[in-house]
Design a protein around this motif. Structure first.
Motif, mmCIF file in Angstrom:
data_model
loop_
_atom_site.group_PDB
_atom_site.id
_atom_site.type_symbol
_atom_site.label_atom_id
_atom_site.label_comp_id
_atom_site.label_asym_id
_atom_site.label_seq_id
_atom_site.Cartn_x
_atom_site.Cartn_y
_atom_site.Cartn_z
ATOM 1 N N LEU A 81 5.550 1.582 -12.023
ATOM 2 C CA LEU A 81 4.357 1.402 -11.433
ATOM 3 C C LEU A 81 3.249 1.349 -12.323
ATOM 4 C CD1 LEU A 81 4.299 3.736 -8.193
ATOM 5 C CD2 LEU A 81 4.350 0.879 -8.144
ATOM 6 N N GLY A 82 2.912 1.497 -13.179
ATOM 7 C CA GLY A 82 1.992 2.143 -14.011
ATOM 8 C C GLY A 82 2.107 0.549 -15.020
ATOM 9 N N ASP A 83 3.441 0.200 -15.567
ATOM 10 C CA ASP A 83 3.785 -0.772 -16.724
ATOM 11 C C ASP A 83 2.903 -1.838 -15.542
ATOM 12 O OD1 ASP A 83 4.649 0.323 -18.316
ATOM 13 O OD2 ASP A 83 6.719 0.440 -17.833
ATOM 14 N N LEU A 84 3.792 -2.279 -14.334
ATOM 15 C CA LEU A 84 3.098 -3.259 -14.056
ATOM 16 C C LEU A 84 2.029 -3.563 -13.418
ATOM 17 C CD1 LEU A 84 6.426 -3.332 -10.987
ATOM 18 C CD2 LEU A 84 5.944 -4.624 -13.245
ATOM 19 N N THR A 85 1.067 -2.212 -13.435
ATOM 20 C CA THR A 85 -0.456 -2.302 -12.879
ATOM 21 C C THR A 85 -1.088 -3.142 -14.067
ATOM 22 O OG1 THR A 85 0.151 -0.881 -11.754
ATOM 23 C CG2 THR A 85 -1.887 -1.088 -11.904
ATOM 24 N N HIS B 76 1.178 -0.956 0.086
ATOM 25 C CA HIS B 76 0.067 -0.019 0.340
ATOM 26 C C HIS B 76 1.077 0.847 -0.441
ATOM 27 C CE1 HIS B 76 -2.887 -3.080 2.308
ATOM 28 N NE2 HIS B 76 -3.256 -2.884 1.562
ATOM 29 N N ALA B 77 1.843 0.955 -0.662
ATOM 30 C CA ALA B 77 2.889 2.138 -1.157
ATOM 31 C C ALA B 77 3.055 2.843 -1.903
ATOM 32 C CB ALA B 77 4.154 1.858 -0.586
ATOM 33 N N ASP B 78 2.383 4.754 -1.673
ATOM 34 C CA ASP B 78 2.455 5.234 -2.876
ATOM 35 C C ASP B 78 3.843 5.582 -3.555
ATOM 36 O OD1 ASP B 78 3.894 7.075 -1.271
ATOM 37 O OD2 ASP B 78 2.270 8.530 -0.568
ATOM 38 N N ALA B 79 3.625 6.180 -4.964
ATOM 39 C CA ALA B 79 4.910 6.716 -5.339
ATOM 40 C C ALA B 79 5.380 7.240 -4.550
ATOM 41 C CB ALA B 79 4.744 6.740 -6.742
ATOM 42 N N ASP B 80 5.696 7.532 -4.050
ATOM 43 C CA ASP B 80 7.239 8.453 -2.999
ATOM 44 C C ASP B 80 7.294 7.943 -2.149
ATOM 45 O OD1 ASP B 80 6.188 11.134 -4.929
ATOM 46 O OD2 ASP B 80 5.232 11.325 -3.636
ATOM 47 N N ALA C 27 -2.458 7.183 -4.855
ATOM 48 C CA ALA C 27 -2.183 6.191 -5.629
ATOM 49 C C ALA C 27 -1.806 5.033 -4.164
ATOM 50 C CB ALA C 27 -2.688 5.885 -7.586
ATOM 51 N N ARG C 28 -2.175 4.405 -4.493
ATOM 52 C CA ARG C 28 -1.663 3.314 -3.356
ATOM 53 C C ARG C 28 -1.359 1.791 -4.150
ATOM 54 N NH1 ARG C 28 -1.165 4.509 2.201
ATOM 55 N NH2 ARG C 28 -2.241 6.455 2.073
ATOM 56 N N TYR C 29 -0.293 1.060 -3.596
ATOM 57 C CA TYR C 29 0.536 0.065 -5.141
ATOM 58 C C TYR C 29 0.191 -1.558 -4.051
ATOM 59 C CZ TYR C 29 0.733 3.300 -8.713
ATOM 60 O OH TYR C 29 0.336 4.425 -9.667
ATOM 61 N N GLU C 30 -0.432 -1.992 -4.658
ATOM 62 C CA GLU C 30 0.199 -3.537 -3.697
ATOM 63 C C GLU C 30 0.577 -4.755 -4.527
ATOM 64 O OE1 GLU C 30 -2.505 -4.464 -0.670
ATOM 65 O OE2 GLU C 30 -4.219 -4.520 -2.824
ATOM 66 N N ARG C 31 0.912 -5.421 -3.917
ATOM 67 C CA ARG C 31 0.740 -7.180 -5.041
ATOM 68 C C ARG C 31 -0.155 -8.053 -4.382
ATOM 69 N NH1 ARG C 31 6.972 -8.786 -4.934
ATOM 70 N NH2 ARG C 31 6.306 -10.215 -6.416
ATOM 71 N N ARG D 83 -3.165 -1.515 -7.880
ATOM 72 C CA ARG D 83 -3.627 -0.334 -7.494
ATOM 73 C C ARG D 83 -4.885 0.128 -7.633
ATOM 74 N NH1 ARG D 83 -4.890 5.225 -10.125
ATOM 75 N NH2 ARG D 83 -3.410 6.260 -10.183
ATOM 76 N N PHE D 84 -4.775 1.388 -6.204
ATOM 77 C CA PHE D 84 -6.272 1.514 -5.598
ATOM 78 C C PHE D 84 -5.613 2.941 -5.115
ATOM 79 C CE2 PHE D 84 -6.046 1.384 -1.007
ATOM 80 C CZ PHE D 84 -4.756 0.696 -0.844
#
Ligand SMILES: [Zn+2]
Ligand SMILES: [Zn+2]
Ligand SMILES: [Zn+2]
Length: 142
Positions: free
Chosen positions: A58-62, A32-36, A77-81, A69-70
């Motif tokens: 992040l965009g490519d992986l999403t 749930h980390a954001d890009a920063d 936006a946060r990202y998670e696996r 991404r949510f």
């Protein structure tokens, strides 16, 4: 670990790059980390990269379905696996912390709304917004 991530990338038809592996590694440790936050984690691990290239990765992986991404309200936006289930999120409106909330149904869509005629619902994104235990405790002791 890295071998599994490399296989994961290949499976999804992506080229294996150090940048992609580093981002996956950062998100394994900090969901749930954001890009920063991902950029800070990479910098701390000695990877020299720009915030823009982190956004690109992040965009490519999403788009390849490796990351989910949510976008919580009023937050980046946060990202998670954790992509293989239909879980939801609890967002603390004080500190921005995000926790996973298991879906009772488990499969998308778990909510059925009165959607417009002909509209095919495939996902219901649910974010529970409130105050986390730490912030609640801090508020009562302040
Ligand atoms: Zn909090
Ligand atoms: Zn999650
Ligand atoms: Zn649900």
């Amino acid at each position: 670990m890295t071998e599994t991530d490399a296989e994961l990338l290949r499976e999804r038809g992506l080229r294996v790059t150090q940048g992609r592996l580093a981002v996956l590694d950062a998100l394994a440790r900090q969901p749930h980390a954001d890009a920063d936050a991902v950029h800070r984690a990479l910098a701390a691990a000695g990877h020299e990269t720009s915030v823009q290239s982190v956004h690109n990765v992040l965009g490519d992986l999403t788009s390849a379905g490796v990351l989910r991404r949510f976008e919580p309200e009023r937050s980046a936006a946060r990202y998670e696996r954790r992509i293989d289930d239909n879980h939801h999120h609890a967002l603390c409106r004080v500190c921005g912390r995000v926790d996973d909330v298991d879906c009772v149904v488990g499969a998308a869509p778990c909510l059925h709304a009165d959607a417009p005629p002909g509209f095919a619902v495939d996902t219901a994104e649910v974010t529970f917004v409130g105050v986390c235990a730490d912030c609640a405790a801090a508020a009562t002791t302040a």
